[in-house]
Design a protein around this motif. Sequence first.
Motif, PDB file in Angstrom:
ATOM      1  N   ARG A   1      17.893 -12.909 -37.737  1.00 40.70           N
ATOM      2  CA  ARG A   1      16.492 -12.966 -37.316  1.00 40.70           C
ATOM      3  C   ARG A   1      16.374 -13.524 -35.900  1.00 40.70           C
ATOM      4  O   ARG A   1      15.542 -13.062 -35.108  1.00 40.70           O
ATOM      5  CB  ARG A   1      15.690 -13.811 -38.305  1.00 40.70           C
ATOM      6  N   VAL A   2      17.210 -14.501 -35.576  1.00 36.00           N
ATOM      7  CA  VAL A   2      17.207 -15.050 -34.219  1.00 36.00           C
ATOM      8  C   VAL A   2      17.693 -14.007 -33.215  1.00 36.00           C
ATOM      9  O   VAL A   2      17.078 -13.790 -32.169  1.00 36.00           O
ATOM     10  CB  VAL A   2      18.096 -16.315 -34.160  1.00 36.00           C
ATOM     11  N   LEU A   3      18.773 -13.337 -33.554  1.00 30.53           N
ATOM     12  CA  LEU A   3      19.388 -12.378 -32.633  1.00 30.53           C
ATOM     13  C   LEU A   3      18.544 -11.105 -32.471  1.00 30.53           C
ATOM     14  O   LEU A   3      18.638 -10.425 -31.457  1.00 30.53           O
ATOM     15  CB  LEU A   3      20.797 -12.037 -33.110  1.00 30.53           C
ATOM     16  N   ALA A   4      17.748 -10.780 -33.461  1.00 31.34           N
ATOM     17  CA  ALA A   4      16.880  -9.595 -33.352  1.00 31.34           C
ATOM     18  C   ALA A   4      15.820  -9.778 -32.269  1.00 31.34           C
ATOM     19  O   ALA A   4      15.249  -8.798 -31.786  1.00 31.34           O
ATOM     20  CB  ALA A   4      16.209  -9.305 -34.691  1.00 31.34           C
TER      21      ALA A   4
ATOM     22  N   LEU B   1      14.447  -4.128 -35.646  1.00 28.98           N
ATOM     23  CA  LEU B   1      15.338  -3.354 -34.778  1.00 28.98           C
ATOM     24  C   LEU B   1      14.880  -1.904 -34.662  1.00 28.98           C
ATOM     25  O   LEU B   1      15.023  -1.279 -33.610  1.00 28.98           O
ATOM     26  CB  LEU B   1      16.769  -3.421 -35.308  1.00 28.98           C
ATOM     27  N   ALA B   2      14.331  -1.362 -35.736  1.00 31.03           N
ATOM     28  CA  ALA B   2      13.853   0.024 -35.700  1.00 31.03           C
ATOM     29  C   ALA B   2      12.669   0.185 -34.760  1.00 31.03           C
ATOM     30  O   ALA B   2      12.400   1.297 -34.283  1.00 31.03           O
ATOM     31  CB  ALA B   2      13.471   0.477 -37.112  1.00 31.03           C
ATOM     32  N   ALA B   3      11.977  -0.913 -34.494  1.00 31.09           N
ATOM     33  CA  ALA B   3      10.827  -0.870 -33.581  1.00 31.09           C
ATOM     34  C   ALA B   3      11.175  -1.454 -32.209  1.00 31.09           C
ATOM     35  O   ALA B   3      10.278  -1.716 -31.399  1.00 31.09           O
ATOM     36  CB  ALA B   3       9.666  -1.636 -34.191  1.00 31.09           C
ATOM     37  N   ASP B   4      12.441  -1.640 -31.929  1.00 37.11           N
ATOM     38  CA  ASP B   4      12.858  -2.266 -30.675  1.00 37.11           C
ATOM     39  C   ASP B   4      12.381  -1.445 -29.481  1.00 37.11           C
ATOM     40  O   ASP B   4      12.409  -0.201 -29.519  1.00 37.11           O
ATOM     41  CB  ASP B   4      14.380  -2.390 -30.646  1.00 37.11           C
ATOM     42  N   PRO B   5      11.945  -2.093 -28.411  1.00 39.63           N
ATOM     43  CA  PRO B   5      11.478  -1.336 -27.241  1.00 39.63           C
ATOM     44  C   PRO B   5      12.585  -0.609 -26.482  1.00 39.63           C
ATOM     45  O   PRO B   5      12.286   0.305 -25.706  1.00 39.63           O
ATOM     46  CB  PRO B   5      10.854  -2.424 -26.355  1.00 39.63           C
ATOM     47  N   ASP B   6      13.838  -1.000 -26.705  1.00 37.46           N
ATOM     48  CA  ASP B   6      14.957  -0.329 -26.034  1.00 37.46           C
ATOM     49  C   ASP B   6      15.557   0.704 -26.979  1.00 37.46           C
ATOM     50  O   ASP B   6      16.022   0.373 -28.069  1.00 37.46           O
ATOM     51  CB  ASP B   6      16.025  -1.339 -25.611  1.00 37.46           C
ATOM     52  N   ILE B   7      15.576   1.960 -26.550  1.00 34.67           N
ATOM     53  CA  ILE B   7      15.987   3.044 -27.439  1.00 34.67           C
ATOM     54  C   ILE B   7      17.462   2.945 -27.803  1.00 34.67           C
ATOM     55  O   ILE B   7      17.900   3.460 -28.840  1.00 34.67           O
ATOM     56  CB  ILE B   7      15.647   4.411 -26.794  1.00 34.67           C
TER      57      ILE B   7
END
Length: 503
Positions: free
Chosen positions: A94-97, A122-128
Motif C-alpha cells: 500500500r505504501v509502495l503503490a 495500480l490499475a488506475a495509475d496515471p503512468d501507463i
Amino acid sequence: MNHLLYGLAGNPALPSELVDRLIDIADEELARTLADREDLGHTQAVALAGRVAEAAVGLAYEGKLTVADIDPVRQPRAALALLDGNAGRAEWARVLAEDPVVDHRERLAACPGLPSDVVETLAADPDIRVVSELALWTTSEMAAWLARHPHADVRSAVAANEATPPAVLAMLLTGEGSAPARSCLVCDRKTTPFVHDPNCPEPDCDLPPGASCDGSHEYVRHQMHASALGNPATPTEAVIGFADHPSLQLRWALAARPDLPPRIGERLARDPVPGVRGDLAENPAIDEALMRVLATDRDPDVRRRLALNPRVPLDVLTTLAGIDKMPSTLLPRIATATPAEVEELAKSPEPAMRMLLAQRRDLPPEIRDSLAADLDAKVVKSIAPHPGLSDARLRDMVERHGVRVIAKVAANPEASPALLEELTRHEPPVPKVLREVAQHDNATPPSLLACLSDERSRRTAAGHPALPSQTVVDLLTDDDWQVAQAAAANPSLPLATMSRLMP
C-alpha cells in the motif's frame, strides 16, 4: 577497490572476522560478491545491506534478509524483492503503490498476491507503464477487465498474460466485442502519422525502432497479436487464420504453438522464411508425416532444428545425423530412447548415430564400454566423459586416437590424478587438456603447475584448492589481474596472507 579484495570476498575459507572487515569498506561490486557467500550470517547481511543499498535487493531475494530487517520507505527496492517472493507485508504494498518513483510502482505491479485494493490502485495509475506491467502479471479477472482498457499498450500486455481467459485472448486477436483502443505510447508522445526512425537522434527516446502510429495504433496492435499468438492460453481456432499472414513475426509465433493443427503445420512447412520452418520443425506438436517432409527441407538449419524435436522418429534422425554442424549436445530424442532403442543405436552402422548415443551419461556398462572401443574417433570422443570408464580404458582411447580425444578424456569426472598428470605431459601439448585439468576435482599439484603455462588455463588453475599454497601466494602478483584475483579467492591461500591483504 583492489581486485585482490574482490577475490578475497569470494574466498570460501575467509574467516568471519575478515568478512566483517570487508563489509565495512564494501563498494557496490564488492557487496555483490559478499552477498553471494554461503556462510554470510544474518547480522552480516543486515550490516552489508545498511552499507550498500543495492546489496539489500539481492540479499532479500536470497532470503538472507527478513521483513524485520527492511524499511519499505528507506529501502523500497529491498521491500519489492520480498514482495516479489511473496514474503513481504501487505502494508508495504500500500505504501509502495503511492511511491512517487514510477519504477517502484512498476516493479510492484509485477509482484504476486497483491491485496485487491493495491491492484485497483495500480490499475488506475496515471503512468501507463505501471498499468501495462500489472496487465502482464495480474489475475484472470483483472486481466479480463484491463483487456478493454482504452490504451493499446495495456491490451498488448494482457495478450501476453497466460492467466488471461481464452475468450478474452480471442477477442484481442479478432477485435470483436471490444471498442477500438484510443491511444498508444507512440501517439501519446508524437503527432501522428509518425514512424520512429531507427537512428533516432533524441538521446532520451525509448520508443522501439520502427514504432509507428497512423491513428490506428498499428504497431502496438501488431505486438498484441504476436503476444496472443505466443500465449498458450489463446484458443486454437482463434490463431489458425494467421498461417498466411503477411507478417513474418506473426507466422513465426504461430509455428511454435503446441496446439498447432496438422493442416496449419503443412501450410507453414511451405513458408518462404527458414526461421518459420525451423521453429515448426522443432515443435513437438507436428506429426510424423510432416517431420518426414521437413527432413528433406532445402535449408540445413531447418533439418538441424528437426533433429532437436523430441518426437522425431529414429530413422528420420539417422538421415539427419550427418548434417554439418549438428548439435554436439545430447538430443532430446536420444535422451528418451528406450533400452531396446539404445541397444539398436549402439549397433547402428552410422557412426554419427553412435556418436549421438554416446552423449548420454546413463548408458549400461556394456554399451558404454563397446562405444569406448569404437573404431571411429568421433564416437570415442563423445563417450570419453562418460562416468564409470576405467583408467585403462581411458588410456587406451588416448593411445588409439591421440589428440582427437585427449581433451574429452581429461574431462572425464573419474579420471585419476595419475592419468591427469600424464595427459598434461602429452606430446604434442594440447591446450584444451590443460583447460580441462585446471578445473578437474582430481587435479594434483604437478598437473596444476603444468596448467599455469597456458594463459586461459592459468586463470582457472590459480583458483584450484589443490594448487600449492606458496604458488597461490606468488600468483597474487601475476601480471594478469584475473589470475591474481582467482588466487585471492583460492581457499588454499594462507590465513596470514589473507590478513596481510586487508586494508
